[in-house]
Design a protein around this motif. Structure first.
Motif, PDB file in Angstrom:
ATOM      1  N   VAL A  78       0.994  -1.226   0.071  1.00 36.53           N
ATOM      2  CA  VAL A  78       0.121  -0.225   0.148  1.00 36.53           C
ATOM      3  C   VAL A  78       0.822   1.125  -0.240  1.00 36.53           C
ATOM      4  O   VAL A  78       0.352   2.265  -0.426  1.00 36.53           O
ATOM      5  N   GLN A  82       1.114   3.975  -2.996  1.00 35.01           N
ATOM      6  CA  GLN A  82       1.053   5.572  -2.424  1.00 35.01           C
ATOM      7  C   GLN A  82       1.474   6.817  -2.793  1.00 35.01           C
ATOM      8  O   GLN A  82       1.947   7.611  -3.339  1.00 35.01           O
ATOM      9  N   ALA A 167      -7.000   0.073  -1.741  1.00 35.61           N
ATOM     10  CA  ALA A 167      -5.752   1.620  -1.610  1.00 35.61           C
ATOM     11  C   ALA A 167      -5.485   1.489  -3.646  1.00 35.61           C
ATOM     12  O   ALA A 167      -5.392   2.717  -4.409  1.00 35.61           O
TER      13      ALA A 167
END
Length: 322
Positions: A78, A82, A167
């Motif tokens: 994740v 990001q 996500a």
């Protein structure tokens, strides 16, 4: 005359609250957690390739088996998403199940040995909601990974912040699910719709293939998947190269790597003989040799995912923030 079929309506499902779970959130590995030391000469090279490919707008894809998530590595994936260093994540059906259950109840994984004896393995009510997500996705014309991610995100599952599927929805990054009918516990359930699951997983396959059209100068990592990863990659890359050739282009000069527990020896850049058992390990011949034979670079990193993946994550951060 049709053969007799099993009647799924007779199955009895139980709630997840009654299952003994083998994994919970205490097993998750977060970016700031202490590390067990692991070094490999390929990791800085892979980190450099990933950072360079990201800067150039090329595909960086991780194709992972379910054990990557069962080892608690979802938070690292994740975080890479990001930060923009992971542009496509591909999972098998079991990976989606573990991510869904962890997002919903913060626990996952059951003892096969225990529950197969009682005829209860995989027959849990809440997990079957993924089948409804597939049906809804089929109607909406979207992929299976996006549909499950939407369910997790839009219904505000309690632990969605560590879900790779959620996500993907939040960040607009494809997380694709590649299902083989009959291999996942969901296929036992009375509400399983094989047409919907097949269609939505095929949509994800086409998304996967589209990502590979940008693989030249990019990176493909095969992490803990001995069959799904190399086989889906092989077919999708063939499709991408077929179209590229019609346009006078080539898809080469990319980097691949295999992360696995199996021992391949020091020499893994040439195909093993058919008399060698390693020949039948698909990641070896497909990911490390055949698809980069013309022009490309490949690496093999042996070790437990809880050691190798945090080390790769740290190498990427070090390369991106020298």
């Amino acid at each position: 005359m049709p053969f007799e079929q099993f009647d799924r309506k007779r199955l009895r499902l139980r709630p997840l609250a009654e299952r003994v779970h083998d994994m919970d959130r205490s097993r998750l590995v977060f970016p700031d957690d202490p590390r067990e030391p692991f070094e490999h000469e390929a990791l800085p090279k892979l980190a450099d390739a990933i950072v360079r490919a990201t800067a150039d707008g090329r595909t960086v894809m991780f194709c992972c088996g379910a054990h990557v998530l069962k080892q608690g590595l979802g938070p690292l994936l994740v975080d890479l998403m990001q930060r923009g260093w992971l542009g496509h994540l591909a999972l098998n059906g079991a990976g989606a199940i573990h991510d869904f259950e962890m997002a919903l109840i913060g626990q996952t994984t059951e003892s096969v040995a225990r529950y197969v004896r009682s005829g209860e393995f995989g027959l849990w009510n809440e997990t079957g909601r993924i089948n409804q997500a597939a049906i809804d996705a089929h109607r909406a014309g979207i992929g299976l990974g996006e549909a499950i991610g939407r369910m997790i995100e839009e219904e505000s599952f309690p632990y969605r912040e560590t879900s790779v599927l959620a996500a993907g929805v939040r960040l607009g990054i494809p997380v694709t699910i590649h299902v083989a009918i009959g291999q996942d516990i969901l296929h036992e359930h009375p509400n399983f719709d094989p047409a919907a699951t097949g269609a939505t997983s095929y949509t994800d396959f086409l998304i996967f293939a589209q990502s590979l059209t940008r693989l030249a100068g990019g990176v493909f990592l095969n992490i803990g998947t001995a069959v799904m990863g190399p086989e889906v990659y092989l077919k999708a890359l063939t499709m991408a190269r077929n179209v590229a050739r019609q346009d006078g282009q080539v898809i080469e000069q990319f980097t691949t790597a295999v992360f696995d527990l199996i021992e391949l020896g020091e020499q893994h850049h040439a195909e093993a003989a058919k008399t060698d058992p390693r020949y039948y390990f698909r990641p070896y011949k497909t990911v490390l040799v055949r698809t980069v034979a013309d022009a490309g670079t490949s690496y093999f990193v042996q070790g437990d995912h809880r050691l190798t993946m945090p080390a790769l994550y740290d190498a990427i951060l070090a390369r991106a923030n020298p």
